[in-house]
Motif scaffolding. Sequence first.
Motif, PDB file in Angstrom:
ATOM      1  N   PHE A 120       0.965  -1.307   0.232  1.00 29.45           N
ATOM      2  CA  PHE A 120      -0.511   0.002   0.252  1.00 29.45           C
ATOM      3  C   PHE A 120       1.114   1.462  -0.320  1.00 29.45           C
ATOM      4  N   GLY A 121       2.161   0.999   0.165  1.00 29.87           N
ATOM      5  CA  GLY A 121       2.813   2.448  -0.122  1.00 29.87           C
ATOM      6  C   GLY A 121       3.857   2.282   0.774  1.00 29.87           C
ATOM      7  N   PRO A 122       4.309   2.754   0.947  1.00 26.30           N
ATOM      8  CA  PRO A 122       6.078   3.571   2.321  1.00 26.30           C
ATOM      9  C   PRO A 122       4.556   3.810   3.289  1.00 26.30           C
ATOM     10  N   GLU A 123       5.499   3.056   4.271  1.00 26.62           N
ATOM     11  CA  GLU A 123       4.384   3.935   5.327  1.00 26.62           C
ATOM     12  C   GLU A 123       5.831   4.673   6.795  1.00 26.62           C
ATOM     13  N   TYR A 124       5.194   5.591   7.396  1.00 27.03           N
ATOM     14  CA  TYR A 124       5.993   6.950   7.948  1.00 27.03           C
ATOM     15  C   TYR A 124       5.668   7.046   9.557  1.00 27.03           C
ATOM     16  N   SER A 125       6.832   6.907  10.691  1.00 29.41           N
ATOM     17  CA  SER A 125       6.434   6.745  11.941  1.00 29.41           C
ATOM     18  C   SER A 125       5.799   8.097  12.172  1.00 29.41           C
ATOM     19  N   ASP A 126       4.889   8.311  13.686  1.00 27.67           N
ATOM     20  CA  ASP A 126       4.657   9.928  13.771  1.00 27.67           C
ATOM     21  C   ASP A 126       5.500  10.864  13.826  1.00 27.67           C
TER      22      ASP A 126
ATOM     23  N   ILE B 242       0.243  20.684  15.262  1.00 28.43           N
ATOM     24  CA  ILE B 242       0.442  19.030  15.475  1.00 28.43           C
ATOM     25  C   ILE B 242      -0.313  18.402  17.011  1.00 28.43           C
ATOM     26  N   LYS B 243      -1.831  17.875  17.117  1.00 25.10           N
ATOM     27  CA  LYS B 243      -1.989  18.036  18.107  1.00 25.10           C
ATOM     28  C   LYS B 243      -1.996  16.258  18.156  1.00 25.10           C
ATOM     29  N   LYS B 244      -2.049  15.391  19.222  1.00 25.86           N
ATOM     30  CA  LYS B 244      -1.970  13.982  19.080  1.00 25.86           C
ATOM     31  C   LYS B 244      -3.485  14.039  20.019  1.00 25.86           C
ATOM     32  N   ILE B 245      -4.191  13.067  19.934  1.00 27.90           N
ATOM     33  CA  ILE B 245      -5.732  13.091  20.256  1.00 27.90           C
ATOM     34  C   ILE B 245      -5.960  11.195  20.561  1.00 27.90           C
TER      35      ILE B 245
ATOM     36  N   VAL C 269       7.897  16.530   9.614  1.00 28.38           N
ATOM     37  CA  VAL C 269       8.385  16.869   8.042  1.00 28.38           C
ATOM     38  C   VAL C 269       7.452  18.528   8.173  1.00 28.38           C
ATOM     39  N   LEU C 270       6.095  17.885   8.983  1.00 33.94           N
ATOM     40  CA  LEU C 270       4.861  18.916   9.083  1.00 33.94           C
ATOM     41  C   LEU C 270       5.806  20.243   9.574  1.00 33.94           C
TER      42      LEU C 270
END
Length: 168
Positions: A135-141, A156-159, A147-148
């Motif tokens: 399904f394409g590459p994986e990226y960690s959080d 950036i907010k973790k919920i 990048v963001l």
Amino acid sequence: TYDVLKKYFRLNADSMVFENISGPWKWQYLEKFQRDLRGHRFDNICSAIQTIFEEIITEWAKMCIIKTGIKNVVLSGGSFMNVKANNLILNLPDVENLFIFPSCGDESLAIGAALVKYLELKPDGEIEPLGPIYFGPEYSDEEIEKVLQNYSGFIIKKIDNIEDFIAQ
């Protein structure tokens, strides 16, 4: 709306063929739809189409199982990207296992042709199970956050419970 559209198609249980019982074909449907469905709400039309599709396709699956005795069902193609219909088929009493081929595009024809040729060359019928689909590459959080951070305007907010947050 359901009663109107129910008169368009059916499954011929003897031949296992989907039949057009409404008369028109191809481009002629547009005129018939406009005539038959004038004044019907779009959401009622969609609901009726979904319901009729579910009825026809589950009946077809039942008949296939009855005619073949095969209870391990494999389905492929665009029609089987319909999750609701797939769930109804999965829950049919005679279905032991259900596999939906994860590709519904033209590439499926080549895959099917390759399998047919493979079975011709290897008559014992042994086929390796389908492994993970890429399904394409994986990226960690952490990679995503990095990048963001290079772009202004992103917060950036973790919920913890993202499903409840989105639902609200």
